[in-house]
Design an enzyme around this catalytic site. Structure first.
Site, PDB file in Angstrom:
ATOM      1  N   ASN A   7       0.956  -1.148  -0.020  1.00  0.00           N
ATOM      2  CA  ASN A   7       0.026   0.031   0.013  1.00  0.00           C
ATOM      3  C   ASN A   7       0.982   1.218   0.010  1.00  0.00           C
ATOM      4  O   ASN A   7       1.329   1.582   0.803  1.00  0.00           O
ATOM      5  CB  ASN A   7      -1.072   0.085   1.029  1.00  0.00           C
ATOM      6  CG  ASN A   7      -1.718   1.083   1.371  1.00  0.00           C
ATOM      7  OD1 ASN A   7      -1.598   2.017   0.517  1.00  0.00           O
ATOM      8  ND2 ASN A   7      -2.513   1.170   2.261  1.00  0.00           N
ATOM      9  N   LYS A  14       3.390   0.509   3.206  1.00  0.00           N
ATOM     10  CA  LYS A  14       2.880  -0.288   4.113  1.00  0.00           C
ATOM     11  C   LYS A  14       3.051  -1.650   3.333  1.00  0.00           C
ATOM     12  O   LYS A  14       2.493  -1.634   2.289  1.00  0.00           O
ATOM     13  CB  LYS A  14       1.338   0.095   4.571  1.00  0.00           C
ATOM     14  CG  LYS A  14       1.351   1.008   5.306  1.00  0.00           C
ATOM     15  CD  LYS A  14      -0.356   1.034   6.102  1.00  0.00           C
ATOM     16  CE  LYS A  14      -0.446   2.221   6.576  1.00  0.00           C
ATOM     17  NZ  LYS A  14      -2.061   2.634   6.403  1.00  0.00           N
ATOM     18  N   ARG A  99      -2.705  -2.238  -3.329  1.00  0.00           N
ATOM     19  CA  ARG A  99      -3.911  -1.485  -3.057  1.00  0.00           C
ATOM     20  C   ARG A  99      -3.989  -0.126  -4.009  1.00  0.00           C
ATOM     21  O   ARG A  99      -2.934   0.481  -3.891  1.00  0.00           O
ATOM     22  CB  ARG A  99      -4.076  -0.948  -1.336  1.00  0.00           C
ATOM     23  CG  ARG A  99      -5.034   0.103  -1.442  1.00  0.00           C
ATOM     24  CD  ARG A  99      -4.855   0.968   0.060  1.00  0.00           C
ATOM     25  NE  ARG A  99      -5.937   1.630   0.167  1.00  0.00           N
ATOM     26  CZ  ARG A  99      -6.283   3.036   0.663  1.00  0.00           C
ATOM     27  NH1 ARG A  99      -4.875   3.298   1.019  1.00  0.00           N
ATOM     28  NH2 ARG A  99      -7.206   3.722   0.699  1.00  0.00           N
ATOM     29  N   HIS A 189     -12.560   3.291   0.338  1.00  0.00           N
ATOM     30  CA  HIS A 189     -12.767   2.413   1.497  1.00  0.00           C
ATOM     31  C   HIS A 189     -13.389   0.876   1.148  1.00  0.00           C
ATOM     32  O   HIS A 189     -13.773   0.332   1.860  1.00  0.00           O
ATOM     33  CB  HIS A 189     -13.361   2.626   2.835  1.00  0.00           C
ATOM     34  CG  HIS A 189     -12.339   3.896   3.581  1.00  0.00           C
ATOM     35  ND1 HIS A 189     -13.017   4.885   4.218  1.00  0.00           N
ATOM     36  CD2 HIS A 189     -11.037   4.028   3.582  1.00  0.00           C
ATOM     37  CE1 HIS A 189     -11.895   5.345   4.913  1.00  0.00           C
ATOM     38  NE2 HIS A 189     -10.991   5.058   4.584  1.00  0.00           N
ATOM     39  N   HIS A 217     -16.895   2.755   8.657  1.00  0.00           N
ATOM     40  CA  HIS A 217     -15.411   2.777   8.636  1.00  0.00           C
ATOM     41  C   HIS A 217     -15.129   4.110   9.421  1.00  0.00           C
ATOM     42  O   HIS A 217     -14.814   5.066   8.753  1.00  0.00           O
ATOM     43  CB  HIS A 217     -14.772   2.543   6.994  1.00  0.00           C
ATOM     44  CG  HIS A 217     -13.025   2.533   7.451  1.00  0.00           C
ATOM     45  ND1 HIS A 217     -12.505   1.386   7.036  1.00  0.00           N
ATOM     46  CD2 HIS A 217     -12.257   3.432   7.545  1.00  0.00           C
ATOM     47  CE1 HIS A 217     -11.304   1.501   7.407  1.00  0.00           C
ATOM     48  NE2 HIS A 217     -10.926   2.827   7.743  1.00  0.00           N
ATOM     49  N   LEU A 218     -14.504   4.085  10.545  1.00  0.00           N
ATOM     50  CA  LEU A 218     -14.271   5.285  11.294  1.00  0.00           C
ATOM     51  C   LEU A 218     -12.824   5.176  11.614  1.00  0.00           C
ATOM     52  O   LEU A 218     -12.368   4.377  12.742  1.00  0.00           O
ATOM     53  CB  LEU A 218     -15.052   5.454  12.626  1.00  0.00           C
ATOM     54  CG  LEU A 218     -16.715   5.372  12.474  1.00  0.00           C
ATOM     55  CD1 LEU A 218     -17.360   5.564  13.516  1.00  0.00           C
ATOM     56  CD2 LEU A 218     -17.084   6.344  11.386  1.00  0.00           C
ATOM     57  N   ASN A 220      -8.750   7.339  10.694  1.00  0.00           N
ATOM     58  CA  ASN A 220      -8.192   8.600  10.499  1.00  0.00           C
ATOM     59  C   ASN A 220      -9.210   9.256   9.171  1.00  0.00           C
ATOM     60  O   ASN A 220      -9.675  10.317   9.135  1.00  0.00           O
ATOM     61  CB  ASN A 220      -6.970   8.487  10.121  1.00  0.00           C
ATOM     62  CG  ASN A 220      -6.372   9.944  10.624  1.00  0.00           C
ATOM     63  OD1 ASN A 220      -6.863  10.851  11.119  1.00  0.00           O
ATOM     64  ND2 ASN A 220      -4.828  10.034  10.469  1.00  0.00           N
ATOM     65  N   ARG A 250     -10.331  15.716   7.597  1.00  0.00           N
ATOM     66  CA  ARG A 250     -10.898  16.148   6.699  1.00  0.00           C
ATOM     67  C   ARG A 250     -12.172  16.553   7.094  1.00  0.00           C
ATOM     68  O   ARG A 250     -12.966  16.069   8.000  1.00  0.00           O
ATOM     69  CB  ARG A 250     -11.246  14.994   5.680  1.00  0.00           C
ATOM     70  CG  ARG A 250      -9.981  14.485   4.933  1.00  0.00           C
ATOM     71  CD  ARG A 250     -10.438  13.627   3.784  1.00  0.00           C
ATOM     72  NE  ARG A 250      -9.286  12.955   3.237  1.00  0.00           N
ATOM     73  CZ  ARG A 250      -9.105  11.596   3.203  1.00  0.00           C
ATOM     74  NH1 ARG A 250      -9.834  10.700   3.658  1.00  0.00           N
ATOM     75  NH2 ARG A 250      -7.788  10.980   2.865  1.00  0.00           N
ATOM     76  N   ILE A 342     -11.184   3.974  15.119  1.00  0.00           N
ATOM     77  CA  ILE A 342     -12.342   4.326  16.289  1.00  0.00           C
ATOM     78  C   ILE A 342     -13.430   3.414  16.410  1.00  0.00           C
ATOM     79  O   ILE A 342     -13.708   3.165  17.577  1.00  0.00           O
ATOM     80  CB  ILE A 342     -12.628   5.820  15.760  1.00  0.00           C
ATOM     81  CG1 ILE A 342     -11.633   6.822  15.715  1.00  0.00           C
ATOM     82  CG2 ILE A 342     -13.802   6.395  16.876  1.00  0.00           C
ATOM     83  CD1 ILE A 342     -11.777   8.126  14.844  1.00  0.00           C
ATOM     84  N   GLU A 344     -13.346   0.233  15.971  1.00  0.00           N
ATOM     85  CA  GLU A 344     -13.060  -1.032  16.584  1.00  0.00           C
ATOM     86  C   GLU A 344     -12.842  -0.616  18.063  1.00  0.00           C
ATOM     87  O   GLU A 344     -12.933  -1.707  18.580  1.00  0.00           O
ATOM     88  CB  GLU A 344     -11.821  -1.455  15.807  1.00  0.00           C
ATOM     89  CG  GLU A 344     -11.959  -1.641  14.317  1.00  0.00           C
ATOM     90  CD  GLU A 344     -10.898  -2.018  13.456  1.00  0.00           C
ATOM     91  OE1 GLU A 344      -9.736  -2.371  14.316  1.00  0.00           O
ATOM     92  OE2 GLU A 344     -10.914  -2.153  12.373  1.00  0.00           O
ATOM     93  N   GLU A 395      -8.006  -5.122   5.595  1.00  0.00           N
ATOM     94  CA  GLU A 395      -7.905  -4.904   4.000  1.00  0.00           C
ATOM     95  C   GLU A 395      -6.632  -5.667   3.324  1.00  0.00           C
ATOM     96  O   GLU A 395      -7.080  -6.124   2.387  1.00  0.00           O
ATOM     97  CB  GLU A 395      -7.706  -3.484   3.892  1.00  0.00           C
ATOM     98  CG  GLU A 395      -8.886  -2.541   4.168  1.00  0.00           C
ATOM     99  CD  GLU A 395      -8.668  -1.103   4.295  1.00  0.00           C
ATOM    100  OE1 GLU A 395      -8.749  -0.311   3.318  1.00  0.00           O
ATOM    101  OE2 GLU A 395      -8.116  -0.836   5.523  1.00  0.00           O
TER     102      GLU A 395
HETATM  103  P1  ADP Z   1      -6.260   5.084   9.241  1.00  0.00           P
HETATM  104  O1  ADP Z   1      -7.487   5.545   8.570  1.00  0.00           O
HETATM  105  O2  ADP Z   1      -5.048   5.937   9.162  1.00  0.00           O
HETATM  106  O3  ADP Z   1      -5.794   3.425   8.669  1.00  0.00           O
HETATM  107  P2  ADP Z   1      -7.037   4.044  11.720  1.00  0.00           P
HETATM  108  O4  ADP Z   1      -7.989   3.240  11.312  1.00  0.00           O
HETATM  109  O5  ADP Z   1      -5.718   3.296  12.383  1.00  0.00           O
HETATM  110  O6  ADP Z   1      -6.481   5.100  10.886  1.00  0.00           O
HETATM  111  O7  ADP Z   1      -7.641   5.030  12.943  1.00  0.00           O
HETATM  112  C1  ADP Z   1      -6.951   5.904  13.455  1.00  0.00           C
HETATM  113  C2  ADP Z   1      -7.819   6.677  14.643  1.00  0.00           C
HETATM  114  O8  ADP Z   1      -8.308   5.660  15.361  1.00  0.00           O
HETATM  115  C3  ADP Z   1      -7.195   7.670  15.225  1.00  0.00           C
HETATM  116  O9  ADP Z   1      -8.081   8.740  15.470  1.00  0.00           O
HETATM  117  C4  ADP Z   1      -6.979   7.081  16.623  1.00  0.00           C
HETATM  118  O10 ADP Z   1      -6.982   7.980  17.877  1.00  0.00           O
HETATM  119  C5  ADP Z   1      -8.275   6.091  16.902  1.00  0.00           C
HETATM  120  N1  ADP Z   1      -8.038   5.239  17.841  1.00  0.00           N
HETATM  121  C6  ADP Z   1      -7.283   4.112  17.930  1.00  0.00           C
HETATM  122  N2  ADP Z   1      -7.262   3.499  18.899  1.00  0.00           N
HETATM  123  C7  ADP Z   1      -8.455   4.120  19.521  1.00  0.00           C
HETATM  124  C8  ADP Z   1      -8.996   3.861  21.112  1.00  0.00           C
HETATM  125  N3  ADP Z   1      -8.494   2.963  21.920  1.00  0.00           N
HETATM  126  N4  ADP Z   1      -9.898   4.745  21.296  1.00  0.00           N
HETATM  127  C9  ADP Z   1     -10.326   5.772  20.751  1.00  0.00           C
HETATM  128  N5  ADP Z   1      -9.769   6.073  19.452  1.00  0.00           N
HETATM  129  C10 ADP Z   1      -8.676   5.194  19.036  1.00  0.00           C
END
Ligand code: ADP
Length: 414
Positions: A7, A14, A99, A189, A217-218, A220, A250, A342, A344, A395
């Site tokens: 990726n 990655k 990807r 996504h 999907h929450l 970044n 964003r 977030i 998960e 993914e």
């Molecule tokens: P990306 O979209 O870059 O792959 P991720 O899916 O890793 O990102 O998500 C990153 C987000 O998830 C960040 O805002 C991080 O703070 C949040 N996050 C990760 N672990 C936790 C947690 N235990 N509680 C709340 N937010 C979390």
């Protein structure tokens, strides 16, 4: 088959090496040989890597560009230092899965990369100028390094959303703009939404046709998809990943008229405003602090900061608004599926998003919600009409599996 999953971004790469084949896919016994990321390519790069289930190690190396990073990665994979079982030389890597962010209107599924496919990916650069060039460079670098005979497969972020109906993907702008410039909603996504929808139906013993869910999907980046009969009927990201939900940096949806207004008032070009909406907005923009949800939640707990609260409130409100509109558009759903960093890991955010959805028959099981951190779990009570699940996304696994299927000419079941 050992599949190297890549990726590539503008300054990062990655990777995961996954041993899988049709039999392992069937038994869910794919094996992760190593994973990691090379960041800050172009200078003294930082490499974070882990072998199998071992803890990750971090080291640095001067890597001038993507081909150099790739060369370094392959050498490291086959080296005694990494000591990955079954990998003695580069010929033990049997295929590469990429990807690829934008597949335009052309790609409805993953594809073996031929010269023609590569040209088609290049043709999508106009649609994703920030992302597709890195993907193209990476594909070319792999060809050069590992030879043109090594099968490479492109797995597109947009492909799953190819099924969107016209009324969902068309913007209400003059139709000739769609014809001339392909201006429409594509959605992103897709690999993540597709993976968690597949896991949902696997966990609940459902056929694809019986899969009616809203996937959130929450991470970044954030997006939602309305999935009816196993296929998306709407999704929140648009022509680019900027549209839709509030994200780390964003804005998601804004009135397009603000672009010109901000440009005029702040003395910026429209490109600069677009960049501001992509990199300075969302959770970061409202809080004025960070795009990191974990840090925001900590800050809220310790200092009850008003703007931090506001950032989280706007984030959750927008997600709820999309859920409501999707329930209307798709004639109801059986479940919400939370995924991404977030989705998960944060019971508090899931709770805030689900608050007020009892009208739709969603009853959160507070205990299950609190315990569902980074694992597959239903977080609603037995008597809920609308359920909610936590399903960690993967993914890379789906990319590896698609690569195997494409190379062997098998249809894509998931
Ligand atoms: P990306 O979209 O870059 O792959 P991720 O899916 O890793 O990102 O998500 C990153 C987000 O998830 C960040 O805002 C991080 O703070 C949040 N996050 C990760 N672990 C936790 C947690 N235990 N509680 C709340 N937010 C979390």
């Amino acid at each position: 088959m050992n599949v190297l999953v890549l990726n590539s971004g503008s300054s990062s790469l990655k990777f995961q090496l996954i041993a899988t084949d049709l039999d392992r896919i069937l038994k869910n016994e794919d094996q992760r040989l190593c994973r990691g990321v090379i960041e800050r390519i172009g200078g003294e790069a930082i490499i974070t890597a882990a072998i199998g289930q071992q803890p990750r190690t971090v080291f640095t190396a001067p890597l001038a560009n993507l081909p150099a990073a790739l060369d370094f990665l392959i050498r490291w994979i086959v080296s005694e230092e990494s000591s990955i079982s079954d990998i003695q030389s580069a010929s033990d890597i049997h295929a590469v899965g990429h990807r690829v962010v934008h597949g335009g209107e052309k790609f409805s599924e993953s594809a073996v990369i031929t010269d023609e496919v590569l040209k088609d990916i290049e043709a999508c650069i106009d649609l994703a100028p920030l992302h597709n060039p890195a993907n193209v460079k990476c594909i070319q670098a792999v060809r050069k390094l590992l030879g043109p005979k090594l099968p490479q497969v492109a797995v597109f972020d947009t492909a799953f959303h190819h099924a969107l109906p016209e009324h969902a993907y068309l913007y209400a702008v003059p139709y000739h703009l769609y014809r001339r410039h392909h201006i429409r909603r594509y959605g992103f996504h897709g690999t993540s939404h597709r993976y968690v929808a597949y896991r949902y139906r696997f966990l609940n013993h459902l056929t694809r046709e019986k899969t009616h869910v809203i996937t959130l999907h929450l991470g970044n980046g954030c997006s939602a998809a309305a999935i009816r009969n196993g296929y998306p009927v709407d999704t929140s990201m648009g022509m680019t990943p900027l549209e839709g939900l509030v994200m780390g940096t964003r804005s998601g949806d804004v009135d397009p008229a603000v672009v010109n207004l901000i440009a005029t008032k702040e003395g910026l070009s429209t490109q600069e405003v677009e960049s501001l909406l992509n990199t300075q907005s969302g959770l970061l923009g409202i809080s004025g602090l960070t795009n990191d949800m974990r840090v925001l939640q900590q800050e809220l707990k310790e200092h009850d900061d008003r703007r931090v609260r506001l950032a989280i409130d706007v984030f959750c409100y927008r997600a709820k608004k999309y859920i409501g509109s999707y329930l209307a558009c798709m004639g109801g759903a059986d479940a919400l599926v939370f995924t991404g960093g977030i989705g998960e890991n944060s019971p508090d955010i899931r709770k805030q998003i689900c608050e007020g959805l009892d009208w739709f028959g969603l009853r959160l099981d507070e205990e299950k919600n609190a315990q569902a951190i980074g694992k597959e779990e239903r977080i609603t009570t037995d008597d809920s009409k609308l359920h909610a699940f936590v399903i960690p996304t993967d993914e890379e696994l789906l990319i590896a599996r698609d690569t195997v299927r494409c190379v062997l000419g098998e249809p894509h079941p998931s």
